[in-house]
Design a protein around this motif. Sequence first.
Motif, PDB file in Angstrom:
ATOM      1  N   HIS A   1       0.964  -1.216   0.127  1.00  0.00           N
ATOM      2  CA  HIS A   1       0.200  -0.028   0.022  1.00  0.00           C
ATOM      3  C   HIS A   1       0.710   1.234  -0.110  1.00  0.00           C
TER       4      HIS A   1
ATOM      5  N   LYS B   1       0.953   3.890  -3.008  1.00  0.00           N
ATOM      6  CA  LYS B   1       0.779   5.532  -2.738  1.00  0.00           C
ATOM      7  C   LYS B   1       1.706   6.478  -3.096  1.00  0.00           C
TER       8      LYS B   1
ATOM      9  N   ASP C   1       0.034   5.792  -7.338  1.00  0.00           N
ATOM     10  CA  ASP C   1      -0.788   4.960  -8.051  1.00  0.00           C
ATOM     11  C   ASP C   1      -2.291   5.597  -7.704  1.00  0.00           C
ATOM     12  N   GLU C   2      -3.119   5.677  -8.650  1.00  0.00           N
ATOM     13  CA  GLU C   2      -4.522   6.312  -8.429  1.00  0.00           C
ATOM     14  C   GLU C   2      -5.440   5.272  -8.969  1.00  0.00           C
TER      15      GLU C   2
ATOM     16  N   GLN D   1      -8.558   2.546  -9.135  1.00  0.00           N
ATOM     17  CA  GLN D   1      -9.753   2.804  -8.311  1.00  0.00           C
ATOM     18  C   GLN D   1     -10.551   1.315  -8.270  1.00  0.00           C
ATOM     19  N   GLY D   2     -11.499   1.026  -7.392  1.00  0.00           N
ATOM     20  CA  GLY D   2     -12.259  -0.019  -7.596  1.00  0.00           C
ATOM     21  C   GLY D   2     -11.353  -1.232  -7.600  1.00  0.00           C
ATOM     22  N   ALA D   3     -11.679  -2.425  -8.243  1.00  0.00           N
ATOM     23  CA  ALA D   3     -10.928  -3.621  -8.414  1.00  0.00           C
ATOM     24  C   ALA D   3      -9.334  -3.376  -8.780  1.00  0.00           C
TER      25      ALA D   3
ATOM     26  N   TRP E   1      -7.740  -1.350  -7.687  1.00  0.00           N
ATOM     27  CA  TRP E   1      -6.765  -0.597  -6.356  1.00  0.00           C
ATOM     28  C   TRP E   1      -6.190  -2.015  -5.726  1.00  0.00           C
ATOM     29  N   TYR E   2      -7.115  -3.058  -5.509  1.00  0.00           N
ATOM     30  CA  TYR E   2      -6.672  -4.021  -5.062  1.00  0.00           C
ATOM     31  C   TYR E   2      -5.742  -5.187  -5.771  1.00  0.00           C
TER      32      TYR E   2
ATOM     33  N   MET F   1     -22.597  -6.894 -31.286  1.00  0.00           N
ATOM     34  CA  MET F   1     -23.545  -5.683 -31.235  1.00  0.00           C
ATOM     35  C   MET F   1     -23.890  -5.379 -32.456  1.00  0.00           C
TER      36      MET F   1
ATOM     37  N   ARG G   1     -27.253  -5.252 -34.703  1.00  0.00           N
ATOM     38  CA  ARG G   1     -27.974  -4.078 -35.030  1.00  0.00           C
ATOM     39  C   ARG G   1     -28.336  -4.136 -36.577  1.00  0.00           C
TER      40      ARG G   1
ATOM     41  N   SER H   1     -14.054   5.761 -12.194  1.00  0.00           N
ATOM     42  CA  SER H   1     -13.883   4.517 -11.921  1.00  0.00           C
ATOM     43  C   SER H   1     -15.109   3.549 -12.489  1.00  0.00           C
TER      44      SER H   1
ATOM     45  N   GLN I   1     -18.662   6.480  -2.363  1.00  0.00           N
ATOM     46  CA  GLN I   1     -18.141   6.210  -3.816  1.00  0.00           C
ATOM     47  C   GLN I   1     -18.669   4.935  -4.625  1.00  0.00           C
TER      48      GLN I   1
ATOM     49  N   ASP J   1     -13.728   9.726  -6.701  1.00  0.00           N
ATOM     50  CA  ASP J   1     -12.581   9.215  -7.094  1.00  0.00           C
ATOM     51  C   ASP J   1     -11.382   9.933  -6.794  1.00  0.00           C
TER      52      ASP J   1
ATOM     53  N   ILE K   1     -11.072   9.622  -2.708  1.00  0.00           N
ATOM     54  CA  ILE K   1     -10.790   8.543  -1.992  1.00  0.00           C
ATOM     55  C   ILE K   1      -9.239   8.403  -2.054  1.00  0.00           C
ATOM     56  N   THR K   2      -8.699   8.884  -3.030  1.00  0.00           N
ATOM     57  CA  THR K   2      -7.217   9.075  -3.318  1.00  0.00           C
ATOM     58  C   THR K   2      -6.592   9.927  -2.290  1.00  0.00           C
TER      59      THR K   2
ATOM     60  N   ASP L   1      -6.709   8.532   1.090  1.00  0.00           N
ATOM     61  CA  ASP L   1      -6.133   7.457   1.365  1.00  0.00           C
ATOM     62  C   ASP L   1      -7.001   6.448   1.889  1.00  0.00           C
TER      63      ASP L   1
ATOM     64  N   PRO M   1     -10.879   1.605  -1.081  1.00  0.00           N
ATOM     65  CA  PRO M   1     -12.315   1.462  -1.723  1.00  0.00           C
ATOM     66  C   PRO M   1     -12.909   0.091  -1.310  1.00  0.00           C
ATOM     67  N   THR M   2     -14.308  -0.148  -1.471  1.00  0.00           N
ATOM     68  CA  THR M   2     -15.125  -1.213  -1.151  1.00  0.00           C
ATOM     69  C   THR M   2     -14.455  -2.371  -2.316  1.00  0.00           C
TER      70      THR M   2
ATOM     71  N   TYR N   1     -16.745  -3.853  -5.465  1.00  0.00           N
ATOM     72  CA  TYR N   1     -16.663  -2.943  -6.677  1.00  0.00           C
ATOM     73  C   TYR N   1     -17.511  -3.661  -7.861  1.00  0.00           C
ATOM     74  N   PRO N   2     -16.697  -4.771  -8.351  1.00  0.00           N
ATOM     75  CA  PRO N   2     -17.443  -5.661  -9.417  1.00  0.00           C
ATOM     76  C   PRO N   2     -18.970  -5.949  -9.119  1.00  0.00           C
TER      77      PRO N   2
END
Lengths: 267, 267
Positions: free
Chosen positions: A177, A181, A185-186, A188-190, A192-193, A259, A263, B43, B101, B145, B148-149, B152, B155-156, B159-160
């Motif tokens: 982490h 940080k 690194d910014e 977001q969401g998955a 981030w993990y 798609m 269409r 995000s 978020q 977004d 949250i950065t 620090d 995020p949850t 997310y997915p």
Amino acid sequence: MASSVPQQLLRLALPLIPKSGFTAHSLQLASLSLPAPHTPPAPGYTTHTLNGLFPSPPPLPYTSTHSLSREELKADAQGSSLETERVGPAMALVQEWLAEGRRDMVGRIREVGVRGEAGVREGLRQRVRYNEPVLGQLVQALALLGAPTTTALSSPSALLPFPSPAPHLSHVARIAHDLAKVSGDESQGADWYLSRARLGTIYGLAELHLLSPSNALTPSERVESTLELVDTLLERSRSMQKSVEGAGAFAEWVGKSWMGMGRSLGL
Amino acid sequence: MAMRSFASTSTLLLRARPCTFTLLCRHHSSGPPPIFAPSGSTSAHTEIPYAEPNLASSAYLPPQPSAPPPEQLSPEATQSTPLDLTPEQRRLLEEIIRVDQAGELGANLIYQGQHAVFARGKDKKLADIVQHMWDGEKKHIAVFDKLITQHDVRPTALYPLWKVAGFALGAGTALLGKRAAMACTEAVETVIGEHYNSQVEALLRTFPTNHPSIPLLRQILQEFRDDELEHLDTAVENESQMTPHHALLSALIAAGCRGAIGVSERV
């Protein structure tokens, strides 16, 4: 901001670790350097004082198998019980050493002034090098991380027949982490993990490599070999990430194509 | 007419909750549709709108090239997090930003799902209404977004899941028809509006104001709360309450939202 006596003691003990290890003895020696009026007479703080400053439960066999008898309670109160050394002081020293390692890593990235992947590489290399002076005691330090911090009554994890992996995972996750940080690194969401999982895995593997017994190599050679591994892992994980992103983009293109075809067929 | 007066009453009741001085002005951004920056995405994979003058959220959005320079806030307000918080305050701050978020992600995906259905139908006006509300949510997620950065905050981890659930809820209710989609919007925005309200109250009650990021966060929550309540009004104006089994549908969706809020605060 003035820090507390335990905090000062831990900071003073850090330079003593290469010689005296992650032990209460390092803290005892460090206590002699505390500023007045906290300086104790030689040979420094007693084991009981250190146990009071950095509390931890008595060793498991002592608490979990039977209730203490009157004699055992008296012996415990007088500090003459036969129990082995409590791990609280040594664990506190390990935690402080790990925190200092993260500060050192963050400081290095800021000093060099690089961000992104270059910052990550610089930070990982610095963190690996930080282990070198205590390489001989590193196994002991990481083993102490897994020692129980609570009694079986207050935490069910103390009942596990093997050491809980949570402290080790937490140690690696904190490094990942801080690395993410400070290198900007910014995610977001998955993502981030994922970014932290990637960095944590790389550092975890590097640490395992560092710990693997290799009598033929000197500590500095082991560190150099680990730094090469870090570079390889960074490169491989980056190319893997690109492949996954490429696969994602390809899947998206395929989806949009279908798609579009749908269409055009009036669906 | 009766419906309109109900909406206004419920909206006023909701607004009357926080504290009297926050009632004096509305902070929302009703007006022409936002203009989006040519690059960057949130995000939720949506565009990032340009800053609008006189709105607190503009501190985190890119300024329009032709716009006069915005009022300068101290860099501390938008680039740092308070370091002197108690553990309880820190926990609250993290919960607020994490859940908001996640909520904005869900809202974006709900509108995206509704728009995906309505854009293929004959009622283009309805698609435009949903698009307008969705555009408002794009600003919200873009700001969170950044928050949250800045603070620090992790995020949850779900997310997915919220992405899939949000899209499915939006598309599912849109497939049931315009009124069901609007009932979904009404239920979701009511819960989110109440939630923002309680967060504004919690910030006023719990936090010191010596760090400029906290009053800014409070103003942003007030602005977003008013945006959400405007969406609620739009939903009621578009016959949300005439959907069959309106009370049951609303109760189910609201319960789902409250459950998601509770989970996202912690996980």
